[in-house]
Design a protein around this motif. Sequence first.
Motif, PDB file in Angstrom:
ATOM      1  N   GLU A 133     113.876 -35.056  49.971  1.00 51.56           N
ATOM      2  CA  GLU A 133     114.370 -33.769  48.901  1.00 51.56           C
ATOM      3  C   GLU A 133     113.646 -32.356  49.720  1.00 51.56           C
ATOM      4  OE1 GLU A 133     114.453 -33.090  44.860  1.00 51.56           O
ATOM      5  OE2 GLU A 133     111.769 -32.494  44.987  1.00 51.56           O
ATOM      6  N   CYS A 134     114.588 -31.431  49.628  1.00 54.06           N
ATOM      7  CA  CYS A 134     114.386 -30.394  50.013  1.00 54.06           C
ATOM      8  C   CYS A 134     114.196 -28.930  48.621  1.00 54.06           C
ATOM      9  CB  CYS A 134     114.819 -29.531  51.873  1.00 54.06           C
ATOM     10  SG  CYS A 134     114.308 -28.164  52.296  1.00 54.06           S
ATOM     11  N   VAL A 135     113.691 -28.653  48.700  1.00 53.06           N
ATOM     12  CA  VAL A 135     113.991 -27.220  47.494  1.00 53.06           C
ATOM     13  C   VAL A 135     113.869 -25.660  48.375  1.00 53.06           C
ATOM     14  CG1 VAL A 135     113.126 -25.708  45.528  1.00 53.06           C
ATOM     15  CG2 VAL A 135     113.640 -28.102  45.358  1.00 53.06           C
ATOM     16  N   TRP A 136     114.725 -24.396  48.618  1.00 51.67           N
ATOM     17  CA  TRP A 136     114.799 -23.527  48.646  1.00 51.67           C
ATOM     18  C   TRP A 136     114.881 -22.374  47.780  1.00 51.67           C
ATOM     19  CZ3 TRP A 136     118.406 -27.319  49.858  1.00 51.67           C
ATOM     20  CH2 TRP A 136     118.222 -27.649  51.073  1.00 51.67           C
ATOM     21  N   GLY A 144     121.977 -17.983  45.940  1.00 53.68           N
ATOM     22  CA  GLY A 144     121.746 -19.585  45.601  1.00 53.68           C
ATOM     23  C   GLY A 144     122.743 -20.337  46.459  1.00 53.68           C
ATOM     24  N   GLU A 145     124.509 -19.809  45.099  1.00 50.74           N
ATOM     25  CA  GLU A 145     125.195 -19.918  45.657  1.00 50.74           C
ATOM     26  C   GLU A 145     125.982 -20.509  46.888  1.00 50.74           C
ATOM     27  OE1 GLU A 145     127.548 -18.039  42.576  1.00 50.74           O
ATOM     28  OE2 GLU A 145     126.761 -19.335  40.756  1.00 50.74           O
ATOM     29  N   VAL A 167     128.033 -36.595  51.675  1.00 50.64           N
ATOM     30  CA  VAL A 167     127.727 -35.825  50.752  1.00 50.64           C
ATOM     31  C   VAL A 167     126.643 -35.689  50.268  1.00 50.64           C
ATOM     32  CG1 VAL A 167     128.540 -35.245  47.826  1.00 50.64           C
ATOM     33  CG2 VAL A 167     130.633 -36.292  50.198  1.00 50.64           C
ATOM     34  N   PRO A 168     125.716 -34.864  49.864  1.00 49.20           N
ATOM     35  CA  PRO A 168     124.272 -35.379  49.434  1.00 49.20           C
ATOM     36  C   PRO A 168     123.845 -35.342  47.751  1.00 49.20           C
ATOM     37  CG  PRO A 168     124.806 -32.947  50.614  1.00 49.20           C
ATOM     38  CD  PRO A 168     125.674 -33.833  49.743  1.00 49.20           C
ATOM     39  N   ALA A 169     123.530 -37.147  47.641  1.00 49.90           N
ATOM     40  CA  ALA A 169     123.454 -37.536  46.062  1.00 49.90           C
ATOM     41  C   ALA A 169     123.143 -36.104  45.236  1.00 49.90           C
ATOM     42  CB  ALA A 169     122.648 -37.715  46.291  1.00 49.90           C
ATOM     43  N   LYS A 170     122.567 -35.022  45.577  1.00 49.73           N
ATOM     44  CA  LYS A 170     122.423 -33.596  44.711  1.00 49.73           C
ATOM     45  C   LYS A 170     122.347 -32.865  45.435  1.00 49.73           C
ATOM     46  CE  LYS A 170     119.559 -33.001  40.835  1.00 49.73           C
ATOM     47  NZ  LYS A 170     118.021 -32.633  40.189  1.00 49.73           N
ATOM     48  N   LEU A 171     122.779 -31.999  45.279  1.00 48.52           N
ATOM     49  CA  LEU A 171     123.247 -29.918  45.838  1.00 48.52           C
ATOM     50  C   LEU A 171     123.210 -29.525  44.978  1.00 48.52           C
ATOM     51  CD1 LEU A 171     122.647 -28.552  48.730  1.00 48.52           C
ATOM     52  CD2 LEU A 171     125.564 -29.296  48.783  1.00 48.52           C
ATOM     53  N   GLY A 172     122.529 -28.201  44.684  1.00 53.46           N
ATOM     54  CA  GLY A 172     123.244 -27.511  44.032  1.00 53.46           C
ATOM     55  C   GLY A 172     122.191 -26.261  43.049  1.00 53.46           C
ATOM     56  N   PHE A 173     122.598 -25.173  42.546  1.00 55.07           N
ATOM     57  CA  PHE A 173     121.602 -23.700  42.372  1.00 55.07           C
ATOM     58  C   PHE A 173     121.067 -24.065  41.031  1.00 55.07           C
ATOM     59  CE2 PHE A 173     120.852 -19.912  39.834  1.00 55.07           C
ATOM     60  CZ  PHE A 173     120.062 -19.288  40.498  1.00 55.07           C
ATOM     61  N   GLU A 174     119.493 -24.244  41.353  1.00 55.49           N
ATOM     62  CA  GLU A 174     118.476 -23.928  39.849  1.00 55.49           C
ATOM     63  C   GLU A 174     118.110 -22.652  39.361  1.00 55.49           C
ATOM     64  OE1 GLU A 174     117.778 -29.097  40.360  1.00 55.49           O
ATOM     65  OE2 GLU A 174     115.868 -27.167  40.468  1.00 55.49           O
TER      66      GLU A 174
END
Length: 219
Positions: A133-136, A144-145, A167-174
Amino acid sequence: MALMLSPAAPAAAFSVVAPGNGKSAGMRTIRLGSRSLRKVVAMADMLGDFGARDPFPEEIASEWGEKTLGNVDTLHRILIPTVSVLSLSRVPLQADPELLSQDDARRLLHKVVGWRLLFPCTHDNQDDLLKLECVWKVKDQACGEELVSRITRALESGAGAGCGGYVPAKLGFEAPNQVRAQLYSTSLGGLSVNDFIIAARIDQIKTQDLIPKKRVWAC
């Protein structure tokens, strides 16, 4: 060097003799009146050499010195694992990767920047899977988008580099200001070396214009 003296010892009653043998450690003689004490002490060269190092082959090939010499506006970014990241990002994806153990995943973690391991059945990973996991932190939702779009485009356009279709298992803006990506191989039920290769390639994506600028306070 600090000396501990008893109150009864006069200040002029001691001396230090240090042989200049150039070794990393030596004997020093401390004389207190009529007594002589010998003590092993570290010499200055125990610290090793400080200063410049020889450039890496990648640095020479990039002609970094020619581009930055005298340019006060050049942005200098120093990332210790950069060389490892570059080498891993250039590795082609394996056709039949094997499931990595937790120990092997820990070793590969040193070759990516800003990523962490999510171990199975922890408070931040409810699944029975090992994940990467990585968080920016970004300026706002628009940034973010844009980061999500850049990562998606990089993976879609990387067919020539062997990452097309990943395809990443999870990728999105929070909300309010971060992007989260999680990688793992669904077919294997955990991490493979391909997930770390993809993470290293994502690390090459430009993000400087999307993340908040650090404030510098002058005293």
